[in-house]
Design an enzyme around this catalytic site. Structure first.
Site, PDB file in Angstrom:
ATOM      1  N   ARG A 240      29.501  53.549  -7.029  1.00 18.42           N
ATOM      2  CA  ARG A 240      29.637  52.288  -6.296  1.00 18.42           C
ATOM      3  C   ARG A 240      28.762  51.263  -6.999  1.00 18.42           C
ATOM      4  NH1 ARG A 240      33.713  53.826  -4.290  1.00 18.42           N
ATOM      5  NH2 ARG A 240      34.185  54.133  -2.098  1.00 18.42           N
ATOM      6  N   GLU A 269      31.946  43.554  -5.414  1.00 16.94           N
ATOM      7  CA  GLU A 269      33.416  43.601  -5.489  1.00 16.94           C
ATOM      8  C   GLU A 269      34.071  42.899  -4.313  1.00 16.94           C
ATOM      9  OE1 GLU A 269      35.331  47.444  -6.288  1.00 16.94           O
ATOM     10  OE2 GLU A 269      33.490  47.959  -7.333  1.00 16.94           O
ATOM     11  N   HIS A 287      37.824  49.206 -10.805  1.00 18.64           N
ATOM     12  CA  HIS A 287      37.735  50.242  -9.750  1.00 18.64           C
ATOM     13  C   HIS A 287      39.019  51.083  -9.706  1.00 18.64           C
ATOM     14  CE1 HIS A 287      35.650  51.206  -5.667  1.00 18.64           C
ATOM     15  NE2 HIS A 287      36.201  52.290  -6.192  1.00 18.64           N
TER      16      HIS A 287
HETATM   17  C1  DGY Z   1      36.854  56.348  -3.394  1.00 17.96           C
HETATM   18  O1  DGY Z   1      37.655  57.228  -3.128  1.00 17.96           O
HETATM   19  O2  DGY Z   1      35.725  56.295  -2.906  1.00 17.96           O
HETATM   20  C2  DGY Z   1      37.329  55.284  -4.324  1.00 17.96           C
HETATM   21  O3  DGY Z   1      36.269  54.615  -4.902  1.00 17.96           O
HETATM   22  C3  DGY Z   1      38.215  54.308  -3.601  1.00 17.96           C
HETATM   23  O4  DGY Z   1      37.639  53.946  -2.416  1.00 17.96           O
END
Ligand code: DGY
Length: 326
Positions: A240, A269, A287
């Site tokens: 993240r 984001e 992402h």
């Molecule tokens: C996850 O599965 O956490 C991806 O980053 C999409 O949210």
């Protein structure tokens, strides 16, 4: 048989997923290929028994208030669920589920893809060649760094970190890992050695982040951490964005504190810091860690199955808030 549930899905998902949901529930979905506006979300969830959101939607008290007291489950389309206020959901007796396992390969493969791309300057080389600049073999052209035999540092010893580590077989790497606790199964499966964070940062050639976003992991990697890293180090983030202090990262890349970075996620984001795109030693993708057709289909199937299970009075397999009183 109980009431057929009303479900709101915030984004178009693979047809099979929607078909499965429609066989059991009344489904309303955002038909547009865009993130749903907040006001629209608050309007659409009204009276729904289940919500199927993505990482792009903040699901908090306001959404639960808008949904009303019949809302029973939030089946998040993703393994990460930092977009959902778990405490608030639990307090209201709303189940929250996620989609683990099915995107482990996809995301760990993305971490490797970024690592290769940065280490071997794939994107720069591609741009250069397309631009017609290639005038013949040169001993100095896009000289990168070798991967084989180097030290791999993995922060976070969960499913994706483990799959990422296992995929290094063949590259004969020393693997260091750091996590909140030692994980013996992780060590057995991957051959990784537990290291305190500072040792890992100082000794690793490649550092890949595989921690969830929570209070303790915000800016886990910031100015001090970059200072500890080798000047030749490459940082990979498929976890993240806020786990990395993006301004500190930009500075570290600019000053040569580290050699490069591969990023699938960003601090704010979907906003994107334009300074990042000015740097040649960073590879950035939007992402897409879990973006394989296999993973995206299975994520949807798990989310749909969770809703159907909850509707039938069962506990969904991927329930996150296990302390919920039902
Ligand atoms: C996850 O599965 O956490 C991806 O980053 C999409 O949210």
């Amino acid at each position: 048989m109980g009431k057929v549930w009303d479900v709101y899905v915030t984004r178009m998902l693979p047809e099979q997923v929607i078909d499965l949901l429609k066989m059991h529930c009344n489904v309303e979905l955002n038909p547009y290929d865009r993130i749903i506006a907040r006001g629209e979300l608050l309007e659409k969830v009204k009276g729904k028994n289940a919500i199927l959101p993505m990482v792009t939607e903040k699901i908090d008290a306001e959404v639960f208030d808008a949904a009303g007291s019949e809302c029973r489950i939030v089946a998040n389309y993703g393994v990460g669920y930092n977009n959902v206020d778990i405490g608030e959901a639990t307090k209201r007796g709303i189940m929250v589920t996620n989609t683990p396992d099915v995107l482990t390969n996809a995301t760990s493969e993305m971490a490797w893809a970024l690592l290769f791309a940065v280490a071997r300057k794939i994107v720069e080389g591609d741009k250069f060649t397309r631009a017609g600049k290639y005038k013949g073999w040169s001993p100095k052209l896009f000289v990168g760094t070798e991967i084989t035999g180097k030290t791999l540092g993995i922060i976070g010893a969960g499913r994706i970190g483990s799959a990422f580590a296992k995929k290094s077989i063949g590259f004969e790497m020393k693997i260091l890992y750091n996590a909140a606790h030692r994980n013996e199964a992780f060590e057995r499966e991957t051959g990784a050695i537990f290291a305190d964070r500072e040792t890992l940062l100082r000794e690793s050639d490649f550092i890949s982040l595989h921690v969830p976003l929570q209070e303790s992991t915000v800016h886990l990697i910031s100015t001090n951490e970059f200072k500890m890293m080798k000047n030749t180090a490459i940082l990979i983030n498929t976890a993240r964005g806020p786990v990395v202090d993006e301004n500190a990262l930009i500075e570290a890349l600019r000053t040569g504190e580290i050699a490069g970075a591969g990023l699938d996620v960003f601090e704010r984001e979907p906003e994107f810091n334009p300074e990042l795109s000015k740097l040649e030693n960073v590879v950035i993708v939007p992402h897409i860690g879990s973006a394989t057709s296999e993973a995206r289909l299975n994520m949807g199937m798990i989310a749909a199955e969770s809703i159907i299970a909850a509707m039938n009075g069962e506990i969904p397999k991927t329930l996150v808030n296990r302390d919920i009183k039902l």
